[in-house]
Design a protein around this motif. Structure first.
Motif, PDB file in Angstrom:
ATOM      1  N   VAL A  82     -42.057   8.558 -31.073  1.00  0.00           N
ATOM      2  CA  VAL A  82     -41.440   9.747 -30.471  1.00  0.00           C
ATOM      3  C   VAL A  82     -40.480  10.438 -31.428  1.00  0.00           C
ATOM      4  N   HIS A  83     -40.035   9.739 -32.470  1.00  0.00           N
ATOM      5  CA  HIS A  83     -39.113  10.349 -33.419  1.00  0.00           C
ATOM      6  C   HIS A  83     -39.801  11.325 -34.366  1.00  0.00           C
ATOM      7  N   VAL A  84     -41.095  11.194 -34.527  1.00  0.00           N
ATOM      8  CA  VAL A  84     -41.803  12.029 -35.494  1.00  0.00           C
ATOM      9  C   VAL A  84     -41.639  13.515 -35.174  1.00  0.00           C
ATOM     10  N   PRO A  85     -41.955  13.993 -33.959  1.00  0.00           N
ATOM     11  CA  PRO A  85     -41.786  15.425 -33.689  1.00  0.00           C
ATOM     12  C   PRO A  85     -40.327  15.874 -33.713  1.00  0.00           C
ATOM     13  N   VAL A  86     -39.405  14.982 -33.392  1.00  0.00           N
ATOM     14  CA  VAL A  86     -37.978  15.337 -33.438  1.00  0.00           C
ATOM     15  C   VAL A  86     -37.570  15.706 -34.862  1.00  0.00           C
ATOM     16  N   PHE A  87     -37.923  14.855 -35.807  1.00  0.00           N
ATOM     17  CA  PHE A  87     -37.525  15.110 -37.191  1.00  0.00           C
ATOM     18  C   PHE A  87     -38.365  16.220 -37.827  1.00  0.00           C
ATOM     19  N   GLU A  88     -39.605  16.362 -37.395  1.00  0.00           N
ATOM     20  CA  GLU A  88     -40.404  17.489 -37.866  1.00  0.00           C
ATOM     21  C   GLU A  88     -39.764  18.809 -37.413  1.00  0.00           C
ATOM     22  N   GLY A  89     -39.298  18.833 -36.162  1.00  0.00           N
ATOM     23  CA  GLY A  89     -38.653  20.033 -35.648  1.00  0.00           C
ATOM     24  C   GLY A  89     -37.370  20.365 -36.384  1.00  0.00           C
ATOM     25  N   LEU A  90     -36.561  19.339 -36.658  1.00  0.00           N
ATOM     26  CA  LEU A  90     -35.311  19.558 -37.392  1.00  0.00           C
ATOM     27  C   LEU A  90     -35.596  20.021 -38.814  1.00  0.00           C
ATOM     28  N   ARG A  91     -36.638  19.449 -39.422  1.00  0.00           N
ATOM     29  CA  ARG A  91     -37.020  19.894 -40.767  1.00  0.00           C
ATOM     30  C   ARG A  91     -37.381  21.376 -40.752  1.00  0.00           C
ATOM     31  N   ASP A  92     -38.191  21.784 -39.768  1.00  0.00           N
ATOM     32  CA  ASP A  92     -38.616  23.175 -39.694  1.00  0.00           C
ATOM     33  C   ASP A  92     -37.429  24.117 -39.486  1.00  0.00           C
TER      34      ASP A  92
END
Length: 216
Positions: free
Chosen positions: A11-21
């Motif tokens: 579940v952390h993958v989309p969280v950090f992808e979103g923050l990166r974006d």
């Protein structure tokens, strides 16, 4: 530059992808998800997975990672120690968060949904206070039932339980949401003190480490 993120939940993958974006567009992230590490660390203690973590860190760098960001608070101290021992550049996601909490004042409440996270996070806050030369009084709070909501996929119920627990606190200068999975609750609290979570400051610190290492 590539930043490898060591997760113990997908579940952390989309969280950090979103923050990166949002904050670091175009920066390359590589996600390493190993749920077994958290399960074993909870059952046997974080030291039980130290050798496996070291192997993963060394492999991540060998496969092109400039820096590794460990996003799990339960295994963060072990990952940090093993990385230092073998020379792998690693950022512990919750260390920048702990520094922010210490800067806000002496009384820090560490709130977690897993008991295995309380000890490592309390030690981290105390370590950051020692580094800053500031006195600190740390209290810990375990939010009963929240982890079960998280595992069941009830993100709304999970965040609500955490926010409710935070809002009952009194006499604190800051609140640490000890796990990356708790970040969603930070904006739901009404407590008039800083309530800090780890994903955004942790990712920022790791990206800055990548950039600094590339220039050195």
């Amino acid at each position: 530059m590539t930043l490898a993120l060591l997760h113990t939940s997908p579940v952390h993958v989309p969280v950090f992808e979103g923050l990166r974006d949002q904050d670091h567009p175009g920066f390359v992230l590589r996600h390493l998800v190993h749920e077994d590490l958290l399960a074993r660390a909870r059952a046997e203690g974080p030291d039980a997975v130290a050798d496996d973590i070291q192997e993963l860190l060394v492999r991540a760098v060998a496969e092109g990672a400039s820096v590794v960001l460990c996003t799990c608070s339960t295994i963060g101290a072990v990952a940090e120690a093993r990385a230092a021992a073998v020379g792998v550049p690693l950022v512990r996601v919750d260390r920048p968060m702990a520094a922010l909490a210490v800067a806000a004042g002496r009384a820090v409440a560490v709130v977690a949904t897993l008991e295995s996270t309380l000890g490592p996070t309390r030690a981290l806050v105390e370590d950051e206070a020692a580094r800053a030369g500031r006195p600190v009084d740390v209290t810990t709070v375990l939010v009963d039932g929240a982890w079960e909501r998280f595992e069941a996929g009830d993100r709304e119920g999970h965040a609500r339980l955490i926010a409710d627990a935070v809002d009952t606190l009194d006499g604190v200068d800051s609140v640490v949401l000890a796990q990356a999975s708790m970040a969603q609750a930070a904006d739901r609290t009404t407590l008039p003190v800083p309530v800090v979570s780890s994903p955004r400051p942790g990712l920022r610190a790791a990206v800055l480490r990548c950039v600094a290492d590339a220039k050195s």
